[in-house]
Motif scaffolding. Structure first.
Motif, PDB file in Angstrom:
ATOM      1  N   LEU A 221       0.831  -1.206   0.000  1.00 21.55           N
ATOM      2  CA  LEU A 221       0.000   0.000   0.000  1.00 21.55           C
ATOM      3  C   LEU A 221       0.863   1.253   0.000  1.00 21.55           C
ATOM      4  O   LEU A 221       0.594   2.202  -0.759  1.00 21.55           O
ATOM      5  N   VAL A 222       1.890   1.282   0.820  1.00 21.43           N
ATOM      6  CA  VAL A 222       2.769   2.449   0.872  1.00 21.43           C
ATOM      7  C   VAL A 222       3.397   2.708  -0.494  1.00 21.43           C
ATOM      8  O   VAL A 222       3.472   3.863  -0.948  1.00 21.43           O
ATOM      9  N   GLU A 223       3.832   1.677  -1.160  1.00 20.08           N
ATOM     10  CA  GLU A 223       4.445   1.864  -2.474  1.00 20.08           C
ATOM     11  C   GLU A 223       3.425   2.354  -3.496  1.00 20.08           C
ATOM     12  O   GLU A 223       3.744   3.217  -4.336  1.00 20.08           O
ATOM     13  N   ALA A 224       2.207   1.831  -3.436  1.00 18.44           N
ATOM     14  CA  ALA A 224       1.177   2.289  -4.361  1.00 18.44           C
ATOM     15  C   ALA A 224       0.835   3.755  -4.118  1.00 18.44           C
ATOM     16  O   ALA A 224       0.649   4.532  -5.068  1.00 18.44           O
ATOM     17  N   VAL A 225       0.761   4.153  -2.866  1.00 20.15           N
ATOM     18  CA  VAL A 225       0.471   5.554  -2.543  1.00 20.15           C
ATOM     19  C   VAL A 225       1.621   6.450  -2.974  1.00 20.15           C
ATOM     20  O   VAL A 225       1.410   7.555  -3.492  1.00 20.15           O
ATOM     21  N   ALA A 226       2.858   5.996  -2.781  1.00 20.31           N
ATOM     22  CA  ALA A 226       4.012   6.780  -3.213  1.00 20.31           C
ATOM     23  C   ALA A 226       3.968   7.027  -4.718  1.00 20.31           C
ATOM     24  O   ALA A 226       4.211   8.159  -5.197  1.00 20.31           O
ATOM     25  N   LYS A 227       3.680   6.000  -5.488  1.00 17.75           N
ATOM     26  CA  LYS A 227       3.566   6.170  -6.947  1.00 17.75           C
ATOM     27  C   LYS A 227       2.452   7.129  -7.300  1.00 17.75           C
ATOM     28  O   LYS A 227       2.603   7.987  -8.206  1.00 17.75           O
ATOM     29  N   ALA A 228       1.311   7.016  -6.597  1.00 19.25           N
ATOM     30  CA  ALA A 228       0.194   7.918  -6.876  1.00 19.25           C
ATOM     31  C   ALA A 228       0.551   9.353  -6.576  1.00 19.25           C
ATOM     32  O   ALA A 228       0.211  10.276  -7.339  1.00 19.25           O
ATOM     33  N   ALA A 229       1.264   9.576  -5.470  1.00 15.90           N
ATOM     34  CA  ALA A 229       1.626  10.946  -5.076  1.00 15.90           C
ATOM     35  C   ALA A 229       2.541  11.607  -6.099  1.00 15.90           C
ATOM     36  O   ALA A 229       2.319  12.745  -6.522  1.00 15.90           O
ATOM     37  N   VAL A 230       3.573  10.900  -6.517  1.00 14.90           N
ATOM     38  CA  VAL A 230       4.484  11.451  -7.514  1.00 14.90           C
ATOM     39  C   VAL A 230       3.764  11.632  -8.851  1.00 14.90           C
ATOM     40  O   VAL A 230       3.965  12.603  -9.571  1.00 14.90           O
ATOM     41  N   GLY A 231       2.864  10.695  -9.165  1.00 14.34           N
ATOM     42  CA  GLY A 231       2.110  10.790 -10.402  1.00 14.34           C
ATOM     43  C   GLY A 231       1.195  11.995 -10.452  1.00 14.34           C
ATOM     44  O   GLY A 231       1.037  12.626 -11.505  1.00 14.34           O
ATOM     45  N   VAL A 232       0.581  12.332  -9.315  1.00 12.11           N
ATOM     46  CA  VAL A 232      -0.301  13.503  -9.260  1.00 12.11           C
ATOM     47  C   VAL A 232       0.484  14.776  -9.572  1.00 12.11           C
ATOM     48  O   VAL A 232       0.020  15.647 -10.317  1.00 12.11           O
ATOM     49  N   LEU A 233       1.689  14.915  -9.008  1.00  9.77           N
ATOM     50  CA  LEU A 233       2.478  16.100  -9.296  1.00  9.77           C
ATOM     51  C   LEU A 233       2.910  16.128 -10.752  1.00  9.77           C
ATOM     52  O   LEU A 233       2.972  17.196 -11.367  1.00  9.77           O
ATOM     53  N   GLY A 234       3.201  14.957 -11.311  1.00 12.06           N
ATOM     54  CA  GLY A 234       3.569  14.894 -12.722  1.00 12.06           C
ATOM     55  C   GLY A 234       2.436  15.315 -13.626  1.00 12.06           C
ATOM     56  O   GLY A 234       2.649  16.003 -14.646  1.00 12.06           O
ATOM     57  N   ALA A 235       1.217  14.922 -13.279  1.00 13.92           N
ATOM     58  CA  ALA A 235       0.064  15.261 -14.099  1.00 13.92           C
ATOM     59  C   ALA A 235      -0.273  16.737 -14.042  1.00 13.92           C
ATOM     60  O   ALA A 235      -0.940  17.279 -14.934  1.00 13.92           O
ATOM     61  N   ALA A 236       0.217  17.414 -12.980  1.00 11.36           N
ATOM     62  CA  ALA A 236      -0.098  18.845 -12.829  1.00 11.36           C
ATOM     63  C   ALA A 236       0.811  19.745 -13.636  1.00 11.36           C
ATOM     64  O   ALA A 236       0.614  20.950 -13.692  1.00 11.36           O
ATOM     65  N   ARG A 237       1.834  19.203 -14.230  1.00  9.04           N
ATOM     66  CA  ARG A 237       2.801  20.024 -14.961  1.00  9.04           C
ATOM     67  C   ARG A 237       2.207  20.587 -16.237  1.00  9.04           C
ATOM     68  O   ARG A 237       1.367  19.980 -16.857  1.00  9.04           O
TER      69      ARG A 237
END
Length: 237
Positions: A221-237
């Motif tokens: 779960l922690v790894e999935a959340v970590a990927k989601a968090a970094v992905g959200v910032l990437g999508a905001a660019r």
């Protein structure tokens, strides 16, 4: 774009099969300053507090205008690279105990962290852990450049069996993980904090969680959340 809401929406489906486990995350893109957080609340640190303890030790050495002693260096290395508990207990005593560590937290900008005498039960928040990471990997810090390089270097060399967690979200990582079963419930606390690079971006990331039935499910779960968090910032660019 509301990045907090976006991260919350990305994390929500990941909790569907978590059997009541809680998770909180905070992430910062060091390049453009974009940040997101979700979950809230405080959590046991388990072994991620070892970063706090080494940071406090480095502040003391700075104040005294000296290098770490050989014993301090060996204990700091064992704490971060191998997550050695005896070294953490010894260094927490050496820096002055819980009250002194809380004073270091104040210097480093942590406002929601309270040190416990049993250091693994220290309570913290994802936002506070992000503040700690900024103190270690940023430039506007009470820690000197040498101190930041020393502690960040230790986090780049954690043992092979502990290279999980936020490292799943990128490459060229520096991290510290914490994991602890609670004796009262048998459920696991699983935490991961650190720096990762995702493409051209460098992110600081803290994921805290508790209530897991197994260590393995918590790590997943922690790894999935970590990927989601970094992905959200990437999508905001």
């Amino acid at each position: 774009m509301d990045l907090d809401a976006a991260l919350g929406s990305a994390v929500e489906p990941l909790l569907a099969d978590a059997h009541g486990a809680r998770v909180s995350a905070a992430v910062l893109d060091t390049g453009n300053g974009a940040r997101a957080a979700c979950g809230g609340g405080s959590f046991d640190t388990a072994s991620i507090v070892k970063v706090n303890i080494v940071a406090a030790l480095l502040l003391i050495a700075q104040n005294e205008r000296r290098a770490l002693t050989a014993v301090e260096h060996d204990r700091a290395t064992a704490m971060i690279e191998r997550s050695d508990n005896a070294s953490a207990t010894a260094l927490l005593r050496a820096v002055g105990g819980p009250e002194a560590l809380d004073a270091a937290h104040a210097r480093l900008g942590l406002t929601g962290t309270t040190t416990a005498h049993e250091w693994g039960l220290t309570r913290t928040t994802a936002e506070d852990q992000l503040a700690l990471l900024r103190a270690v990997f940023g430039t506007d810090s009470e820690l000197s450049e040498d101190s930041r390089g020393y502690l960040g270097g230790l986090m780049e060399r954690v043992g092979a069996g502990q290279r999980w967690g936020v490292s799943a979200a990128g490459s060229d990582w520096a991290l510290k993980n914490g994991w602890m079963p609670r004796t009262t419930t048998g459920l696991w606390d699983i935490n991961s904090i650190g720096r990762v690079r995702a493409g051209a971006r460098t992110c600081l990331l803290a994921v805290l969680s508790d209530g897991h039935r197994t260590k393995e499910s918590g790590i997943a779960l922690v790894e999935a959340v970590a990927k989601a968090a970094v992905g959200v910032l990437g999508a905001a660019r």
